[in-house]
Motif scaffolding. Structure first.
Motif, PDB file in Angstrom:
ATOM      1  N   MET A  37      33.964  19.594  47.249  1.00  0.00           N
ATOM      2  CA  MET A  37      32.424  20.268  46.837  1.00  0.00           C
ATOM      3  C   MET A  37      32.054  20.325  45.554  1.00  0.00           C
ATOM      4  O   MET A  37      31.215  20.827  45.035  1.00  0.00           O
ATOM      5  N   GLY A  38      33.237  20.340  44.933  1.00  0.00           N
ATOM      6  CA  GLY A  38      33.244  20.061  43.122  1.00  0.00           C
ATOM      7  C   GLY A  38      33.260  21.629  42.676  1.00  0.00           C
ATOM      8  O   GLY A  38      33.441  22.580  43.490  1.00  0.00           O
ATOM      9  N   THR A  39      33.483  21.774  41.465  1.00  0.00           N
ATOM     10  CA  THR A  39      33.777  22.899  40.831  1.00  0.00           C
ATOM     11  C   THR A  39      32.341  23.933  40.942  1.00  0.00           C
ATOM     12  O   THR A  39      31.346  23.482  40.489  1.00  0.00           O
ATOM     13  N   PRO A  40      32.517  25.102  41.466  1.00  0.00           N
ATOM     14  CA  PRO A  40      31.340  26.134  41.576  1.00  0.00           C
ATOM     15  C   PRO A  40      30.731  26.553  39.995  1.00  0.00           C
ATOM     16  O   PRO A  40      31.608  26.703  39.475  1.00  0.00           O
ATOM     17  N   GLU A  41      29.509  26.428  40.017  1.00  0.00           N
ATOM     18  CA  GLU A  41      28.900  27.043  38.922  1.00  0.00           C
ATOM     19  C   GLU A  41      28.824  28.522  38.982  1.00  0.00           C
ATOM     20  O   GLU A  41      28.402  29.002  37.954  1.00  0.00           O
ATOM     21  N   ARG A  42      28.435  28.823  40.125  1.00  0.00           N
ATOM     22  CA  ARG A  42      28.148  30.334  40.372  1.00  0.00           C
ATOM     23  C   ARG A  42      28.942  30.885  41.426  1.00  0.00           C
ATOM     24  O   ARG A  42      28.998  30.331  42.397  1.00  0.00           O
ATOM     25  N   ILE A  43      30.102  32.080  41.286  1.00  0.00           N
ATOM     26  CA  ILE A  43      30.535  32.663  42.298  1.00  0.00           C
ATOM     27  C   ILE A  43      29.878  34.130  42.563  1.00  0.00           C
ATOM     28  O   ILE A  43      29.972  34.806  41.496  1.00  0.00           O
ATOM     29  N   VAL A  44      29.637  34.545  43.760  1.00  0.00           N
ATOM     30  CA  VAL A  44      29.232  36.078  43.963  1.00  0.00           C
ATOM     31  C   VAL A  44      30.355  36.728  44.836  1.00  0.00           C
ATOM     32  O   VAL A  44      30.664  36.091  45.999  1.00  0.00           O
ATOM     33  N   ILE A  45      30.922  37.638  44.379  1.00  0.00           N
ATOM     34  CA  ILE A  45      31.753  38.562  45.126  1.00  0.00           C
ATOM     35  C   ILE A  45      31.209  39.846  45.680  1.00  0.00           C
ATOM     36  O   ILE A  45      30.662  40.442  44.930  1.00  0.00           O
ATOM     37  N   VAL A  46      31.345  39.874  47.042  1.00  0.00           N
ATOM     38  CA  VAL A  46      30.609  41.208  47.616  1.00  0.00           C
ATOM     39  C   VAL A  46      31.836  42.074  48.114  1.00  0.00           C
ATOM     40  O   VAL A  46      32.549  41.894  48.953  1.00  0.00           O
ATOM     41  N   GLY A  47      31.875  42.989  47.485  1.00  0.00           N
ATOM     42  CA  GLY A  47      32.921  44.101  47.729  1.00  0.00           C
ATOM     43  C   GLY A  47      33.748  44.564  46.050  1.00  0.00           C
ATOM     44  O   GLY A  47      34.209  43.511  45.629  1.00  0.00           O
ATOM     45  N   GLY A  48      33.629  45.750  45.885  1.00  0.00           N
ATOM     46  CA  GLY A  48      34.283  46.253  44.721  1.00  0.00           C
ATOM     47  C   GLY A  48      35.652  46.925  44.983  1.00  0.00           C
ATOM     48  O   GLY A  48      36.032  47.687  44.072  1.00  0.00           O
ATOM     49  N   GLY A  49      36.556  46.398  45.907  1.00  0.00           N
ATOM     50  CA  GLY A  49      37.515  46.989  45.866  1.00  0.00           C
ATOM     51  C   GLY A  49      38.564  46.204  45.317  1.00  0.00           C
ATOM     52  O   GLY A  49      38.194  45.174  44.326  1.00  0.00           O
ATOM     53  N   VAL A  50      40.109  46.512  45.594  1.00  0.00           N
ATOM     54  CA  VAL A  50      40.936  45.582  44.805  1.00  0.00           C
ATOM     55  C   VAL A  50      41.092  44.265  45.137  1.00  0.00           C
ATOM     56  O   VAL A  50      41.296  43.450  44.381  1.00  0.00           O
ATOM     57  N   ALA A  51      40.771  43.673  46.304  1.00  0.00           N
ATOM     58  CA  ALA A  51      40.723  42.533  46.671  1.00  0.00           C
ATOM     59  C   ALA A  51      39.743  41.726  46.002  1.00  0.00           C
ATOM     60  O   ALA A  51      39.988  40.479  45.357  1.00  0.00           O
ATOM     61  N   GLY A  52      38.273  42.410  45.794  1.00  0.00           N
ATOM     62  CA  GLY A  52      37.280  41.506  45.316  1.00  0.00           C
ATOM     63  C   GLY A  52      37.524  41.483  43.405  1.00  0.00           C
ATOM     64  O   GLY A  52      37.329  40.558  42.923  1.00  0.00           O
ATOM     65  N   PHE A  53      38.098  42.697  42.996  1.00  0.00           N
ATOM     66  CA  PHE A  53      38.538  42.837  41.859  1.00  0.00           C
ATOM     67  C   PHE A  53      39.444  41.812  41.279  1.00  0.00           C
ATOM     68  O   PHE A  53      39.713  41.140  40.563  1.00  0.00           O
ATOM     69  N   SER A  54      40.683  41.593  42.322  1.00  0.00           N
ATOM     70  CA  SER A  54      41.678  40.707  42.003  1.00  0.00           C
ATOM     71  C   SER A  54      41.282  39.233  42.082  1.00  0.00           C
ATOM     72  O   SER A  54      41.559  38.350  41.436  1.00  0.00           O
ATOM     73  N   ALA A  55      40.375  39.177  42.924  1.00  0.00           N
ATOM     74  CA  ALA A  55      39.762  37.511  42.904  1.00  0.00           C
ATOM     75  C   ALA A  55      38.886  37.430  41.556  1.00  0.00           C
ATOM     76  O   ALA A  55      39.194  36.404  41.073  1.00  0.00           O
ATOM     77  N   ALA A  56      38.155  38.261  41.088  1.00  0.00           N
ATOM     78  CA  ALA A  56      37.701  37.843  39.892  1.00  0.00           C
ATOM     79  C   ALA A  56      38.505  37.926  38.609  1.00  0.00           C
ATOM     80  O   ALA A  56      38.363  36.952  38.041  1.00  0.00           O
ATOM     81  N   GLN A  57      39.564  38.635  38.631  1.00  0.00           N
ATOM     82  CA  GLN A  57      40.541  38.491  37.571  1.00  0.00           C
ATOM     83  C   GLN A  57      41.280  37.308  37.855  1.00  0.00           C
ATOM     84  O   GLN A  57      41.538  36.513  36.717  1.00  0.00           O
ATOM     85  N   GLU A  58      41.477  36.722  39.124  1.00  0.00           N
ATOM     86  CA  GLU A  58      42.384  35.465  39.163  1.00  0.00           C
ATOM     87  C   GLU A  58      41.623  34.458  38.832  1.00  0.00           C
ATOM     88  O   GLU A  58      42.079  33.347  38.248  1.00  0.00           O
ATOM     89  N   LEU A  59      40.206  34.616  39.265  1.00  0.00           N
ATOM     90  CA  LEU A  59      39.223  33.239  38.965  1.00  0.00           C
ATOM     91  C   LEU A  59      39.397  32.929  37.421  1.00  0.00           C
ATOM     92  O   LEU A  59      39.309  31.822  36.926  1.00  0.00           O
ATOM     93  N   ARG A  60      39.315  34.057  36.497  1.00  0.00           N
ATOM     94  CA  ARG A  60      39.232  33.762  35.077  1.00  0.00           C
ATOM     95  C   ARG A  60      40.888  33.451  34.719  1.00  0.00           C
ATOM     96  O   ARG A  60      40.711  32.485  33.572  1.00  0.00           O
ATOM     97  N   SER A  61      41.672  33.860  35.185  1.00  0.00           N
ATOM     98  CA  SER A  61      43.033  33.554  34.772  1.00  0.00           C
ATOM     99  C   SER A  61      43.498  32.180  35.037  1.00  0.00           C
ATOM    100  O   SER A  61      44.098  31.230  34.262  1.00  0.00           O
ATOM    101  N   ARG A  62      42.676  31.543  36.145  1.00  0.00           N
ATOM    102  CA  ARG A  62      42.765  30.223  36.548  1.00  0.00           C
ATOM    103  C   ARG A  62      41.915  29.375  35.741  1.00  0.00           C
ATOM    104  O   ARG A  62      41.725  27.986  35.742  1.00  0.00           O
ATOM    105  N   GLY A  63      41.242  29.745  34.726  1.00  0.00           N
ATOM    106  CA  GLY A  63      40.123  28.991  34.041  1.00  0.00           C
ATOM    107  C   GLY A  63      38.925  28.780  34.541  1.00  0.00           C
ATOM    108  O   GLY A  63      37.955  28.038  33.885  1.00  0.00           O
ATOM    109  N   TYR A  64      38.416  29.557  35.375  1.00  0.00           N
ATOM    110  CA  TYR A  64      36.984  29.417  35.887  1.00  0.00           C
ATOM    111  C   TYR A  64      36.142  29.870  34.850  1.00  0.00           C
ATOM    112  O   TYR A  64      36.087  31.134  34.450  1.00  0.00           O
TER     113      TYR A  64
END
Length: 419
Positions: free
Chosen positions: A1-28
């Motif tokens: 599918m290729g690299t996403p240009e836009r990601i939306v996370i629905v939910g502000g708990g620790v799972a959603g936050f950890s996903a956002a944190q990990e996305l940036r740490s992986r270079g997204y």
């Protein structure tokens, strides 16, 4: 599918936050939006501990300061998602008031909801899942208040402990004589449960039958128990577990079975939708046996670290990368001034032939280990012994066969157990 240009996370708990944190740490580097109904994500374990006791405030339990989101290009939308529109190729999160957020990848991290009491008057009981719940409960935990807590598991025990520390008169009600045996083993469960009585918390082995108006007993509530006994209370708190919040996912047609069904990388039945956290249930591939299933659905994991790892795995999956290997499951709890940790499984029912090895100090059990019939370590639990649990986790993750005598010997430095 290729690299996403836009990601939306629905939910502000620790799972959603950890996903956002990990996305940036992986270079997204693409657009990243976090839909969080309560605003900036905060940590939930303190809600039944320091936050409830008043030793931590709202600022201290934030998962990251507001500046972090600006620095990492994460947009936080303080709104509730009301629907997921998966009719097109790109998934869309529909927010209250009709706002639509389209994305190349959508992560559902809606968490879980506290299980309510299915008895007459059950709606009278307070639950503890959000900061608002904790604020409401804190207002009634005052000296002399009568608090009835239904459910003596982790949350119920922590609430009863906080109530006692704040000067309230707490009664803990559970149909099981010794709660938490599957989580920490029988010996530690007995010690932990005995602490309630030692700290002035009354414990009743009973099941609630109804919660009634108790004004005639000079109390707002009356908890009727099976068998006829009643407990007068100024407030009733329920802590009998949670149910996965799958309403959005199921309404959108995502596969669910006591949780949104996901792969190890958070992938769902929709090509561009991923899910993480307490709302999910992982399907893992197993060695194919003739006539047997090619995959199995695991039990839902509802602990803090599991949600963190789940969010991180989904972040990797959304980028088309492999998630990191995950070690043995771990959790912790605090009550009556002691710290409890457990790793792996202590449920002997799941391991025929397993035996428990105890570590004692002055005749009091401080740690327990569940050892399989072949000698491998399955799990460990300990009270105020974090190094023991850390060593046990290394033993489990490395597949080592420990010496039971060394496990039991309190003179053996925990740091040497995994060597």
């Amino acid at each position: 599918m290729g690299t996403p240009e836009r990601i939306v996370i629905v939910g502000g708990g620790v799972a959603g936050f950890s996903a956002a944190q990990e996305l940036r740490s992986r270079g997204y580097a693409g657009a990243l939006t976090l839909v969080s109904p309560e605003g900036l994500p905060y940590d939930r374990p303190p809600l039944s501990k320091g936050y409830l006791l008043g030793t931590e405030d709202a600022g201290r339990i934030l998962l990251a300061p507001e500046s972090w989101y600006a620095e990492h290009g994460v947009e936080v939308v303080a709104a509730r998602a009301t629907a997921l529109d998966l009719s097109g190729y790109r998934p869309v999160a529909v927010l209250e008031r009709g706002t639509r957020l389209g994305a190349d990848r959508l992560l559902v991290a809606t968490g879980a909801l506290p299980r309510r009491l299915g008895i007459p008057g059950g709606e009278r009981a307070l639950a503890l899942r959000s900061r608002g719940d904790a604020d409401a409960l804190r207002r009634v935990l005052v000296p002399g208040a009568r608090i009835a807590v239904v459910g003596a598991g982790l949350i119920g025990a922590e609430v009863a402990s906080a109530a006692a520390a704040l000067g309230a008169d707490a009664t803990l009600i559970d149909p099981v004589a010794t709660p938490l045996v599957p989580a920490v083993g029988e010996d530690l469960a007995l010690r932990l449960h005995a602490m309630h009585g030692e700290r002035g918390v009354a414990t009743l082995v009973a099941a609630p039958a109804a919660i009634e108006d108790g004004t005639h007993d000079a109390a707002p509530h009356l908890v009727r128990l099976a068998g006829g006994r009643a407990v007068a209370a100024d407030a009733v708190v329920v802590g009998v577990g949670v149910t996965p919040d799958t309403a959005l996912a199921e309404a959108a047609g995502l596969e669910a079975d006591d949780g949104i069904v996901v792969g190890p990388d958070g992938s769902t039945s929709h090509h561009a939708v991923f899910a993480a956290g307490d709302a999910t249930r992982v399907r893992r591939q197993v060695a194919v046996v003739r006539g047997g299933p090619p995959a199995v659905l695991q039990r839902r994991a509802e602990h803090w670290e599991a949600a963190v790892r789940s969010g991180q795995a989904a972040a990797a999956g959304m980028l088309g990368e492999a998630p990191a290997e995950v070690g043995a499951p771990w959790f912790w709890s605090d009550r009556h001034g002691v710290h409890v940790e457990a790793v792996g499984t202590m449920d002997a029912r799941q391991a025929p032939g397993a035996r428990t090895v105890l570590r004692e100090a002055d005749g009091v059990p401080v740690a327990a280990f569940l050892v399989a019939a072949d000698g491998h370590l399955l799990g460990a639990a300990a009270i105020d012994q974090p190094l023991v649990v850390r060593a046990a986790r290394r033993i489990i993750d490395r597949g080592l066969v420990p010496d039971p005598d060394r496990l039991a010997d309190p003179s053996v430095d925990p740091r040497r157990l995994a060597r």
